[in-house]
Design a protein around this motif. Structure first.
Motif, PDB file in Angstrom:
ATOM      1  N   LEU A 188      24.321  31.711   5.019  1.00 41.42           N
ATOM      2  CA  LEU A 188      24.262  30.503   5.849  1.00 41.42           C
ATOM      3  C   LEU A 188      25.647  30.120   6.359  1.00 41.42           C
ATOM      4  O   LEU A 188      25.802  29.717   7.520  1.00 41.42           O
ATOM      5  CB  LEU A 188      23.651  29.351   5.060  1.00 41.42           C
ATOM      6  N   PHE A 189      26.658  30.254   5.508  1.00 40.17           N
ATOM      7  CA  PHE A 189      28.023  29.968   5.951  1.00 40.17           C
ATOM      8  C   PHE A 189      28.461  30.959   7.028  1.00 40.17           C
ATOM      9  O   PHE A 189      29.117  30.577   7.997  1.00 40.17           O
ATOM     10  CB  PHE A 189      29.000  30.005   4.774  1.00 40.17           C
ATOM     11  N   TYR A 190      28.080  32.218   6.877  1.00 45.82           N
ATOM     12  CA  TYR A 190      28.403  33.212   7.905  1.00 45.82           C
ATOM     13  C   TYR A 190      27.764  32.828   9.239  1.00 45.82           C
ATOM     14  O   TYR A 190      28.417  32.868  10.280  1.00 45.82           O
ATOM     15  CB  TYR A 190      27.933  34.602   7.468  1.00 45.82           C
ATOM     16  N   ILE A 191      26.499  32.457   9.191  1.00 45.13           N
ATOM     17  CA  ILE A 191      25.810  32.054  10.427  1.00 45.13           C
ATOM     18  C   ILE A 191      26.488  30.833  11.025  1.00 45.13           C
ATOM     19  O   ILE A 191      26.721  30.759  12.234  1.00 45.13           O
ATOM     20  CB  ILE A 191      24.321  31.787  10.143  1.00 45.13           C
ATOM     21  N   PHE A 192      26.825  29.863  10.183  1.00 48.74           N
ATOM     22  CA  PHE A 192      27.431  28.623  10.677  1.00 48.74           C
ATOM     23  C   PHE A 192      28.782  28.893  11.343  1.00 48.74           C
ATOM     24  O   PHE A 192      29.057  28.383  12.430  1.00 48.74           O
ATOM     25  CB  PHE A 192      27.601  27.620   9.535  1.00 48.74           C
ATOM     26  N   TYR A 193      29.639  29.671  10.696  1.00 51.60           N
ATOM     27  CA  TYR A 193      30.994  29.871  11.215  1.00 51.60           C
ATOM     28  C   TYR A 193      31.074  30.952  12.298  1.00 51.60           C
ATOM     29  O   TYR A 193      31.997  30.926  13.111  1.00 51.60           O
ATOM     30  CB  TYR A 193      31.961  30.223  10.072  1.00 51.60           C
ATOM     31  N   SER A 194      30.147  31.884  12.345  1.00 53.18           N
ATOM     32  CA  SER A 194      30.273  32.975  13.309  1.00 53.18           C
ATOM     33  C   SER A 194      29.435  32.778  14.575  1.00 53.18           C
ATOM     34  O   SER A 194      29.576  33.552  15.519  1.00 53.18           O
ATOM     35  CB  SER A 194      29.879  34.301  12.659  1.00 53.18           C
ATOM     36  N   MET A 195      28.580  31.761  14.608  1.00 57.83           N
ATOM     37  CA  MET A 195      27.732  31.558  15.783  1.00 57.83           C
ATOM     38  C   MET A 195      27.890  30.142  16.326  1.00 57.83           C
ATOM     39  O   MET A 195      26.949  29.351  16.304  1.00 57.83           O
ATOM     40  CB  MET A 195      26.268  31.827  15.416  1.00 57.83           C
ATOM     41  N   LEU A 222      35.216  21.684   6.410  1.00 51.87           N
ATOM     42  CA  LEU A 222      34.742  22.505   5.302  1.00 51.87           C
ATOM     43  C   LEU A 222      33.445  21.939   4.763  1.00 51.87           C
ATOM     44  O   LEU A 222      33.178  20.740   4.880  1.00 51.87           O
ATOM     45  CB  LEU A 222      35.776  22.529   4.166  1.00 51.87           C
ATOM     46  N   TRP A 223      32.665  22.810   4.154  1.00 48.19           N
ATOM     47  CA  TRP A 223      31.456  22.384   3.473  1.00 48.19           C
ATOM     48  C   TRP A 223      31.792  22.101   2.015  1.00 48.19           C
ATOM     49  O   TRP A 223      32.568  22.820   1.393  1.00 48.19           O
ATOM     50  CB  TRP A 223      30.393  23.475   3.556  1.00 48.19           C
ATOM     51  N   LEU A 224      31.191  21.043   1.464  1.00 47.29           N
ATOM     52  CA  LEU A 224      31.422  20.707   0.070  1.00 47.29           C
ATOM     53  C   LEU A 224      30.131  20.231  -0.575  1.00 47.29           C
ATOM     54  O   LEU A 224      29.194  19.799   0.096  1.00 47.29           O
ATOM     55  CB  LEU A 224      32.518  19.651  -0.071  1.00 47.29           C
ATOM     56  N   MET A 225      30.118  20.322  -1.913  1.00 47.50           N
ATOM     57  CA  MET A 225      28.951  19.922  -2.689  1.00 47.50           C
ATOM     58  C   MET A 225      29.446  19.321  -3.992  1.00 47.50           C
ATOM     59  O   MET A 225      30.456  19.760  -4.543  1.00 47.50           O
ATOM     60  CB  MET A 225      28.081  21.151  -2.982  1.00 47.50           C
ATOM     61  N   LYS A 226      28.729  18.326  -4.484  1.00 46.79           N
ATOM     62  CA  LYS A 226      29.073  17.748  -5.784  1.00 46.79           C
ATOM     63  C   LYS A 226      28.858  18.785  -6.872  1.00 46.79           C
ATOM     64  O   LYS A 226      27.880  19.518  -6.853  1.00 46.79           O
ATOM     65  CB  LYS A 226      28.180  16.550  -6.097  1.00 46.79           C
ATOM     66  N   ASP A 227      29.782  18.817  -7.815  1.00 41.30           N
ATOM     67  CA  ASP A 227      29.588  19.664  -8.986  1.00 41.30           C
ATOM     68  C   ASP A 227      28.716  18.875  -9.962  1.00 41.30           C
ATOM     69  O   ASP A 227      29.116  17.820 -10.455  1.00 41.30           O
ATOM     70  CB  ASP A 227      30.935  20.018  -9.614  1.00 41.30           C
ATOM     71  N   GLN A 228      27.521  19.371 -10.221  1.00 40.86           N
ATOM     72  CA  GLN A 228      26.541  18.638 -11.039  1.00 40.86           C
ATOM     73  C   GLN A 228      26.970  18.533 -12.499  1.00 40.86           C
ATOM     74  O   GLN A 228      26.503  17.657 -13.215  1.00 40.86           O
ATOM     75  CB  GLN A 228      25.168  19.312 -10.943  1.00 40.86           C
ATOM     76  N   SER A 229      27.869  19.406 -12.947  1.00 41.32           N
ATOM     77  CA  SER A 229      28.285  19.382 -14.350  1.00 41.32           C
ATOM     78  C   SER A 229      29.376  18.367 -14.630  1.00 41.32           C
ATOM     79  O   SER A 229      29.712  18.130 -15.791  1.00 41.32           O
ATOM     80  CB  SER A 229      28.746  20.781 -14.771  1.00 41.32           C
ATOM     81  N   SER A 230      29.942  17.746 -13.610  1.00 41.19           N
ATOM     82  CA  SER A 230      31.009  16.763 -13.822  1.00 41.19           C
ATOM     83  C   SER A 230      30.525  15.361 -13.460  1.00 41.19           C
ATOM     84  O   SER A 230      29.540  15.190 -12.757  1.00 41.19           O
ATOM     85  CB  SER A 230      32.241  17.129 -12.993  1.00 41.19           C
ATOM     86  N   GLU A 231      31.272  14.382 -13.937  1.00 38.49           N
ATOM     87  CA  GLU A 231      30.915  12.984 -13.655  1.00 38.49           C
ATOM     88  C   GLU A 231      31.566  12.545 -12.357  1.00 38.49           C
ATOM     89  O   GLU A 231      32.682  12.930 -12.035  1.00 38.49           O
ATOM     90  CB  GLU A 231      31.381  12.085 -14.802  1.00 38.49           C
ATOM     91  N   GLN A 232      30.851  11.712 -11.631  1.00 38.04           N
ATOM     92  CA  GLN A 232      31.327  11.173 -10.356  1.00 38.04           C
ATOM     93  C   GLN A 232      31.481   9.673 -10.500  1.00 38.04           C
ATOM     94  O   GLN A 232      30.651   9.014 -11.123  1.00 38.04           O
ATOM     95  CB  GLN A 232      30.316  11.467  -9.233  1.00 38.04           C
ATOM     96  N   SER A 233      32.537   9.118  -9.950  1.00 39.31           N
ATOM     97  CA  SER A 233      32.664   7.659  -9.878  1.00 39.31           C
ATOM     98  C   SER A 233      32.450   7.257  -8.422  1.00 39.31           C
ATOM     99  O   SER A 233      33.073   7.806  -7.516  1.00 39.31           O
ATOM    100  CB  SER A 233      34.026   7.205 -10.387  1.00 39.31           C
ATOM    101  N   LYS A 234      31.533   6.303  -8.212  1.00 33.40           N
ATOM    102  CA  LYS A 234      31.135   5.924  -6.854  1.00 33.40           C
ATOM    103  C   LYS A 234      31.559   4.505  -6.541  1.00 33.40           C
ATOM    104  O   LYS A 234      31.522   3.631  -7.402  1.00 33.40           O
ATOM    105  CB  LYS A 234      29.619   6.027  -6.695  1.00 33.40           C
ATOM    106  N   ALA A 252      21.733  27.911  18.456  1.00 29.68           N
ATOM    107  CA  ALA A 252      20.638  27.241  17.743  1.00 29.68           C
ATOM    108  C   ALA A 252      20.613  27.652  16.279  1.00 29.68           C
ATOM    109  O   ALA A 252      20.257  26.843  15.407  1.00 29.68           O
ATOM    110  CB  ALA A 252      19.308  27.582  18.411  1.00 29.68           C
ATOM    111  N   LEU A 253      21.019  28.882  15.976  1.00 22.71           N
ATOM    112  CA  LEU A 253      21.063  29.317  14.577  1.00 22.71           C
ATOM    113  C   LEU A 253      22.136  28.581  13.788  1.00 22.71           C
ATOM    114  O   LEU A 253      21.986  28.365  12.590  1.00 22.71           O
ATOM    115  CB  LEU A 253      21.300  30.818  14.490  1.00 22.71           C
ATOM    116  N   GLN A 254      23.225  28.196  14.440  1.00 22.52           N
ATOM    117  CA  GLN A 254      24.243  27.416  13.743  1.00 22.52           C
ATOM    118  C   GLN A 254      23.663  26.072  13.306  1.00 22.52           C
ATOM    119  O   GLN A 254      23.873  25.642  12.175  1.00 22.52           O
ATOM    120  CB  GLN A 254      25.468  27.188  14.631  1.00 22.52           C
TER     121      GLN A 254
END
Length: 163
Positions: A84-91, A117-129, A95-97
């Motif tokens: 998915l990252f390849y499709i996003f960055y190379s196209m 950049l794409w980022l995601m929360k690490d589920q194993s760590s604690e987040q302060s909101k 419409a595929l992007q």
């Protein structure tokens, strides 16, 4: 011109037609009409004067009647994140992007507008909101090294792309 005079006066109609041409009104064409000719005249070799009636009659063998493949977007849910990252960055601007971005959002990835950049929360760590930001460990996808990297980071909500 004297050389062609013998061909023009010849009794052979084919030679005369090659020399002088043919009267187009004898083919059923109205040359004074304001309408275009292509709608009423298909060819001098067809008996029918309508191009609509000149559809070829043929039978396609059953082995050629195949179903078209499904659109590529239908398979994006089964591919790896890296694809998915390849499709996003190379196209870009494709419409595929957009489809890859939607699938990444479905997998809880978020796009950071400033870092690009794409980022995601690490589920194993604690987040302060707070109402404006989150602090914690995030997994970033780095397109320059093509790997996922964990970092402690403060994410401002207004820096994230909306869906």
């Amino acid at each position: 011109l004297f050389g062609m005079l013998g061909v023009i006066r010849a009794a052979d109609q084919d030679s005369t037609m090659l020399t002088l041409g043919r009267d187009l009104t004898s083919l059923g064409l109205s040359l004074n009409s304001a309408e275009p000719l292509y709608g009423t005249f298909a060819s001098p070799w067809f008996d029918s004067q309508s191009s609509v009636d000149t559809e070829a009659e043929f039978h396609v063998p059953a082995c050629y009647n195949v179903q078209p493949p499904p659109p590529p977007q239908a398979k994006l849910s089964s591919v790896l994140d890296e694809t998915l990252f390849y499709i996003f960055y190379s196209m870009p601007r494709d419409a595929l992007q957009d489809a890859a971005a939607v699938e990444l959002y479905n997998r809880h990835w978020r796009y950071h507008k400033e870092l690009r950049l794409w980022l995601m929360k690490d589920q194993s760590s604690e987040q302060s909101k707070t109402p404006t930001f989150e602090r914690g460990t995030y997994i970033f996808f780095d397109p320059s090294t093509w790997e996922k990297v964990k970092k402690d980071f403060i994410v401002m909500y207004d820096a994230l792309e909306e869906r």
